[in-house]
Each structure stands twice: as C-alpha cells, then as structure tokens.
Design an enzyme around this catalytic site. Structure first.
Site, PDB file in Angstrom:
ATOM      1  CD  GLU A 198      -3.288  -2.787   7.420  1.00 20.57           C
ATOM      2  OE1 GLU A 198      -2.132  -3.186   6.825  1.00 20.57           O
ATOM      3  OE2 GLU A 198      -3.935  -2.008   7.278  1.00 20.57           O
ATOM      4  CG  ASN A 250      -1.771   1.157   1.465  1.00 17.12           C
ATOM      5  OD1 ASN A 250      -1.811   1.974   0.424  1.00 17.12           O
ATOM      6  ND2 ASN A 250      -2.283   1.489   2.704  1.00 17.12           N
ATOM      7  N   GLY A 259       2.737   1.732  10.731  1.00 14.41           N
ATOM      8  CA  GLY A 259       3.682   2.982  10.613  1.00 14.41           C
ATOM      9  C   GLY A 259       4.478   3.195  11.966  1.00 14.41           C
ATOM     10  CD  GLU A 310      -2.837   5.348   6.823  1.00 15.82           C
ATOM     11  OE1 GLU A 310      -2.816   5.271   5.548  1.00 15.82           O
ATOM     12  OE2 GLU A 310      -1.916   4.754   7.534  1.00 15.82           O
ATOM     13  CB  SER A 358       5.459  -2.038  11.794  1.00 15.34           C
ATOM     14  OG  SER A 358       5.061  -0.839  12.051  1.00 15.34           O
ATOM     15  CE  LYS A 383       0.230   3.267   4.857  1.00 17.56           C
ATOM     16  NZ  LYS A 383       0.129   3.451   6.050  1.00 17.56           N
ATOM     17  CG  HIS A 388      -5.651   1.688   5.280  1.00 19.31           C
ATOM     18  ND1 HIS A 388      -5.222   2.647   6.261  1.00 19.31           N
ATOM     19  CD2 HIS A 388      -4.644   0.762   5.010  1.00 19.31           C
ATOM     20  CE1 HIS A 388      -3.855   2.119   6.564  1.00 19.31           C
ATOM     21  NE2 HIS A 388      -3.531   1.466   5.909  1.00 19.31           N
TER      22      HIS A 388
HETATM   23  C1  PEP Z   1      -0.616   0.048   6.092  1.00 12.84           C
HETATM   24  O1  PEP Z   1      -0.332   0.724   5.282  1.00 12.84           O
HETATM   25  O2  PEP Z   1      -1.331  -0.686   5.849  1.00 12.84           O
HETATM   26  C2  PEP Z   1       0.694  -0.548   6.879  1.00 12.84           C
HETATM   27  C3  PEP Z   1       0.567  -1.711   7.343  1.00 12.84           C
HETATM   28  O3  PEP Z   1       1.600   0.257   6.834  1.00 12.84           O
HETATM   29  P1  PEP Z   1       3.151   0.134   7.604  1.00 12.84           P
HETATM   30  O4  PEP Z   1       3.531  -1.160   6.970  1.00 12.84           O
HETATM   31  O5  PEP Z   1       4.006   1.108   7.076  1.00 12.84           O
HETATM   32  O6  PEP Z   1       2.957  -0.152   8.923  1.00 12.84           O
END
Ligand code: PEP
Length: 249
Positions: free
Chosen positions: A163, A9, A169, A95, A209, A11, A93
């Site tokens: 998630e 992703n 992040g 976000e 992460s 983003k 997601h």
């Molecule tokens: C994500 O954007 O879904 C995500 C898991 O980000 P990251 O791997 O940077 O934590």
C-alpha cells in the site's frame, strides 16, 4: 494456485447501521470464487461475524496488541479478536504506523502474536511519496518486509498488502508497471525467505484507491492476488464490482 482475496478495511467508519452493507455483501456472496474479508471497527466485529455467518465473507480486526492480556487500556488481544469471530487481522497499516508511531518491531510482535493464535496476519507495507521520488521504494519495502514479517510464514498465516502511502485515500494510483515491479520484488523476497512452496503461497494484495473503475487493470498485473480496499469497501454496491473484477481476473 493462490486463492484471490478481496479485503475491505472499514477503518474508523461505521456504527450499527453499517451492518446492513455487510448483510447485503454476505447475501450476494453465499459462495464466491474468491475469498472476501471485511475488517470493521472492533465495536462491530462480533455482530459482523454473526451477520456474515457461513457466507463467503469472513471478518477480521484492524489491529491487535502483541500481548495476550494485561494492563493495556484500550487495546485488544488476538484472543479477543478471535472470540469476536475474527479470522484475520490487518497489521502495520500506514495509518497505524503514522498515527501511533508503530515501527517494524512492533508490527512484527503483533504478527507473531496473531499467527500464534491462529489468525492470518495481513501485514501492510508501503513507501511515502518522498521515498518513491527518491528512488527508495524497493529498499523501503524490503526493509519493512524483513522487519515486520515473522519467520516461518506460509500462505495460511500471512498475507502481504503493498500500500503506497501516497495512494491511500487520495485517488492516486501507481502505474501498473510500478505495482508489478513491487509485487515481483515482494514475491522474490518471500520465496527467498520462506522457500519456493511457502513463499509462492503467500497472497500479495495491492491497496491504495482501488475502485470499480481501475480494479480489472490492477488485477491483471502479475502477482497481484487481490486488493486491500478502504473507501470502496464501505458500500456493498461499490465493493461488489471489485469482487466481480477479481473473480474474472
Ligand atoms: C486502505 O485503507 O488500506 C486503503 C487502501 O484505502 P483506500 O482504498 O480508501 O485508498
């Protein structure tokens, strides 16, 4: 057997120059033992699909509107995503849920629209740190699954990404036991809802992460069928070892 999936992703990251990363990924994965998905910003989607070509890398959207067309300034319909080359779309997601106030009903409507158009819906679920610390994780995840995933799903139409919001992040990752507990719970709920055959075929991704250093351990957890990766999917050199770890798992 579920085919493993490494999903990236991007983003709100990447202009034309980022297509070089996708090119490197596609060239290194003309064929692959796992499915590879990159969800770039919508501005790159069409060119990304061309760059990915007939390699093992497919491309997807990061969101869609539930309506097929109309007066929705700034939004994209599922047909637009498909027309640009998308085969999947990330929905719900955290976000989007946080920045745009998307609740389960909105995610559900988007997922229905995506699936009706022939896209695979990658539906994201996850608890906040407060919810985890209050012991509410499975209740929260169960309610999100029930509320944002359409009826009648199969392994072709649905991917679920667990998630934890506090792991996205941040560099923080749940313990392997915590990941295993949620994935086992999700598998049980999917089988309950969609039946043994379809519920067992839906792929469950862990996201939050995931890095080359922790990927192998996470992929060894039962019912983890791959990862949804943010930061470490932006560079082919970072994503490649994650794909390799998944292939070896
Ligand atoms: C994500 O954007 O879904 C995500 C898991 O980000 P990251 O791997 O940077 O934590």
């Amino acid at each position: 057997m579920r085919r493993k999936l490494a999903a990236g992703n991007w983003k709100m990251n990447g202009t034309s120059a980022a297509l070089a990363e996708l090119k490197a990924l596609a060239e290194a994965n003309a064929t692959a033992a796992v499915d590879i998905l990159i969800c770039p910003p919508a501005t790159l989607l069409h060119r990304a699909a061309e760059v990915a070509g007939d390699s093992a890398v497919s491309v997807g959207g990061q969101d869609c509107h539930s309506a097929t067309s109309g007066a929705h300034t700034g939004d994209l319909s599922v047909d637009m995503l498909k027309d640009a080359g998308a085969e999947s779309v990330i929905l719900g997601h955290s976000e989007r849920r946080t920045d745009h106030g998307e609740g389960d009903a909105v995610v559900l409507a988007k997922a229905e629209s995506a699936i009706a158009a022939g896209l695979t819906a990658v539906v994201c679920l996850g608890e906040s740190l407060e919810q985890r610390e209050a012991g509410e994780t499975l209740d929260v995840i169960g309610a999100q699954l029930q509320g944002s995933v359409p009826d009648g799903c199969t392994g072709e139409t649905l991917v679920v990404a667990y998630e934890p919001i506090w792991a996205i992040g941040t560099g923080k990752v749940p313990t392997l036991e915590q990941i295993g507990e949620v994935h086992a719970f999700l598998r049980g709920r999917l089988v309950e809802r969609f039946g043994e055959e379809n519920g067992s075929a839906v792929r469950l991704l862990y996201g939050g992460s995931v890095k080359p250093a922790n990927a192998s351990d996470i992929f060894a957890v039962e019912d983890v069928d791959g990862a949804l990766v943010g930061g470490a999917s932006l560079k082919a050199a970072d994503f490649a070892p994650i794909i390799a770890a998944l292939s070896d798992s």
